[in-house]
Structures are given as structure tokens and as C-alpha cells.
Design an enzyme around this catalytic site. Structure first.
Site, short mmCIF file in Angstrom:
data_model
loop_
_atom_site.label_atom_id
_atom_site.label_comp_id
_atom_site.label_asym_id
_atom_site.label_seq_id
_atom_site.Cartn_x
_atom_site.Cartn_y
_atom_site.Cartn_z
N HIS A 1 0.85 -1.19 0.00
CA HIS A 1 0.00 0.00 0.00
C HIS A 1 0.88 1.24 0.00
O HIS A 1 2.07 1.17 0.31
CB HIS A 1 -0.90 0.03 1.24
N ARG B 1 8.19 -8.67 15.58
CA ARG B 1 8.71 -7.38 15.13
C ARG B 1 7.71 -6.29 15.49
O ARG B 1 6.50 -6.50 15.45
CB ARG B 1 8.93 -7.42 13.62
N ASP C 1 0.82 5.34 1.62
CA ASP C 1 0.20 6.07 2.72
C ASP C 1 -0.52 7.31 2.20
O ASP C 1 -0.11 7.90 1.20
CB ASP C 1 1.25 6.47 3.76
#
Length: 344
Positions: free
Chosen positions: A211, A279, A213
Site C-alpha cells: 500500500h 517485530r 500512505d
């Protein structure tokens, strides 16, 4: 808009097999980047005398870069990482006390891009706009101030850094802050904590799907575990953005692409997961204040370079992104007819 996937939240730590709801097509986990520095996302020292040209090259070619000498104290980065790990290590039932409402934007929940994909992502998140007090009070009813204090410290550092970065980015375009019609910081900026748990089958799981932002730019701090990748468009290759001690990743957003009149590329990125280590990333989403219409900078528009995009506020663009996802930029191009529901 696509319908939201409705399966219940997973208690990731208890999963020994990848459920079908989270099983994607096999994912390439051998990206370029760590060993081939010719194909590495640039690392820019903000005190470099050539910072403008280096930033311009990175924004045009990559839509992303890492920065050093950014001035954010190490203890602030350490603090937000500890706070994030404390949050995501809680039992699911505790985290769900702060679950994001169906029409809400803050709190605990899955990635907001989830409705656009047929499979779910191997991750969980927590979004803060303004104060996190209401949601953190639900999670830690007897002592939530520690989380609020850490978020507040991080926000103050990010506000300072976004102002500096905005000046440098505008300088790289041959402009100054006088050429924009707003002041930093923005009243709409958000902090997003993302957690990618250990995965039993990482080759078929996606931490965060590809994607761009909807921001001017995004500042990303990642723990010392690889997982972030950026697409290098000319070769259609996913490039690893390795964690560098103390560095921060800057990702060009769609609104900066508009502001630059198409010169700077929105950074298409994703996050992959692994089998042995979890993570964490902390994302600061920076955009203009509410009500401000972003348009191509005057110095980038002339008879030979007409404006490519109509003026648009961040909230209007977020509405387009929520409806059209990766086609959102197309619906604000001047050469394209306005899509229903988006203000011109």
C-alpha cells in the site's frame, strides 16, 4: 467499499498452524537490499551539506529513505518500543477492551486496509490521534499514565522532526514553508503501533499488504528485526529496508506526491513476517491540518507543467482512499472526471 473480514481476532501466540483466513500465495522472502548497496534504499544524514539533492533523488527514485542525525533521543525510541511490546504482549481479552469501534479510527484493531484484501494479515495495531488516555485507561485501569507519558514524549519529538523534514523536503523541491498555506505540526497527525508476531508459516503470511500512505510523509521506527520492504518500480523488485541502529525510515505519501505535482513517488511498501522473532514498528503519519487543501506547489506549475491534481484536504483524500484504495490518486487527477462522493 469492500466489506470487512469478520472472523474473530486471533490469539497469535497460541497458533501452531497458519489458518486459511491468513494464508496468502507464497511470498518472496529474499528481497534485494542488505548485501547489494547499489539497490539499497538511501540513507541520508540530515546534516549532510548535500541533503537537498540527496533527498530529491531518493523521493523521485524510491519514495522512501532512511535518516540519521535526526535529533530524536535514543531513550525516546527505546521507550516507545518498550511501551509497544508491553501493549501487544498482553492477553487478547485485555487488548480488546480498547478495540477500535466499527466507524472509529483509534484504538486496538486490524490494519485499516484489510477490507481491500481477500486474506487477513498477520499483524495487530494500535492507533493514537490526540490523547490515548481513554483507550489506555481501558487496558490499564489502575496505571495508564505511563503509556500516555511515553506517547506524549514521542509525539513531541515527532512534531519537531516533521517540521524539520518538511522544510528539507520543500527545499529539495526548490520551495520554502512560505509556499505552503499551513503550519506544522498538524492537528490530524497519528501514531500507529504495529506488531508482527512470530508466524508458523511466514512464506504464506503477510504482515501488512502492499500500500501507499495517505500522508505527506510517514516517519517509521522499526525494531531490530527485518520485515519492511519497498517496491523498486523500474525492476518491480521488493527491496528490504534493513533496521539501522537509531535511524528512522521516511516514506513519501500520496499528498506529497500531489504537492510535488507528481515529481515525488508515493512509496509502495509492505511488511513480511518470520518464524522465530516478532517485530514492532512505530509509524507517525504526518499530513496537513484539517481544512487545508493540498495542491501542487506554485513553483512546480507553469505553461509547460500544468497541475496534475485538484486541491484536496486530507480528510477528503482519506475518504477517497477508504473507498477506492490504490485508485484514490486517480480520482483527484485533473485529467480524470471526479468520482462520485469526492469534492472537487
Amino acid at each position: 467499499m469492500p466489506s470487512m473480514v469478520t472472523e474473530p481476532y486471533l490469539e497469535f501466540d497460541s497458533m501452531t498452524e497458519l489458518p486459511d483466513s491468513h494464508a496468502w500465495a507464497p511470498i518472496d522472502h529474499d528481497p534485494v537490499g542488505r548485501d547489494n548497496m547499489e539497490e539499497a534504499v538511501p540513507v541520508i544524514d540530515l546534516e549532510d551539506p548535500n541533503v537537498f539533492s540527496r533527498m530529491a533523488d531518493a523521493c523521485r527514485s524510491w519514495g522512501a529513505f532512511q535518516v540519521t542525525n535526526h535529533g530524536v533521543p535514543p531513550d525516546v525510541l527505546d521507550g516507545i518500543e518498550r511501551a509497544g511490546m508491553d501493549l501487544f504482549s498482553l492477553p487478547l481479552e485485555r487488548k480488546l477492551r480498547a478495540a477500535r469501534s466499527p466507524d472509529g479510527v483509534t484504538g486496538y484493531g486490524v490494519a485499516r486496509i484489510a477490507p481491500f484484501f481477500p486474506k487477513r494479515m498477520w499483524s495487530e495495531g494500535f492507533t493514537v490521534i490526540g490523547s490515548p488516555a481513554d483507550h489506555s485507561r481501558q487496558i490499564w485501569p489502575h496505571d495508564y499514565s505511563f503509556f500516555c507519558d511515553i506517547i506524549d514524549d514521542y509525539k513531541k519529538e515527532m512534531e519537531r522532526l516533521t517540521s524539520k523534514l518538511m522544510g528539507l523536503i520543500l527545499g529539495s523541491l526548490g520551495a520554502t514553508k512560505d509556499d505552503t498555506n499551513w503550519e506544522s505540526p498538524s492537528d490530524c497527525d497519528a501514531i500507529q503501533l504495529n506488531y508482527y508476531p512470530i508466524c508458523p508459516d511466514p512464506d504464506r503470511a503477510m504482515g501488512l499488504a502492499p500500500h501507499t500512505d495517505s500522508t505527506l510523509f510517514t516517519i517509521l521506527y522499526q525494531s531490530n528485526i527485518s520485515g519492511l520492504q519497498v517496491l523498486e518500480e523500474s525492476s518491480a523488485t521488493w527491496i528490504e529496508v534493513p533496521p539501522l541502529c537509531g535511524a528512522l525510515v521516511i516514506i513519501v505519501g500520496d499528498l506529497l506526491h500531489i504537492l510535488s505535482n507528481g515529481a515525488y513517488a508515493s512509496g509502495l511498501h509492505r511488511a513480511v513476517v518470520n518464524r522465530t522473532r516478532h517485530r514492532l514498528s512505530v509509524v507517525y503519519l504526518h499530513g496537513p491540518p484539517s481544512g487545508v487543501r493540498v495542491r501542487p506547489l506554485p513553483g512546480l506549475v507553469d505553461a509547460d507543467r500544468p497541475p496534475l491534481y485538484r486541491p484536496v484536504t486530507w480528510s477528503e483524500y482519506l475518504g477517497a482512499k477508504a473507498k477506492y484504495f490504490d485508485k484514490a490518486l486517480s480520482c483527484v487527477r485533473i485529467c480524470a472526471p471526479p468520482m462520485k462522493g469526492l469534492m472537487a
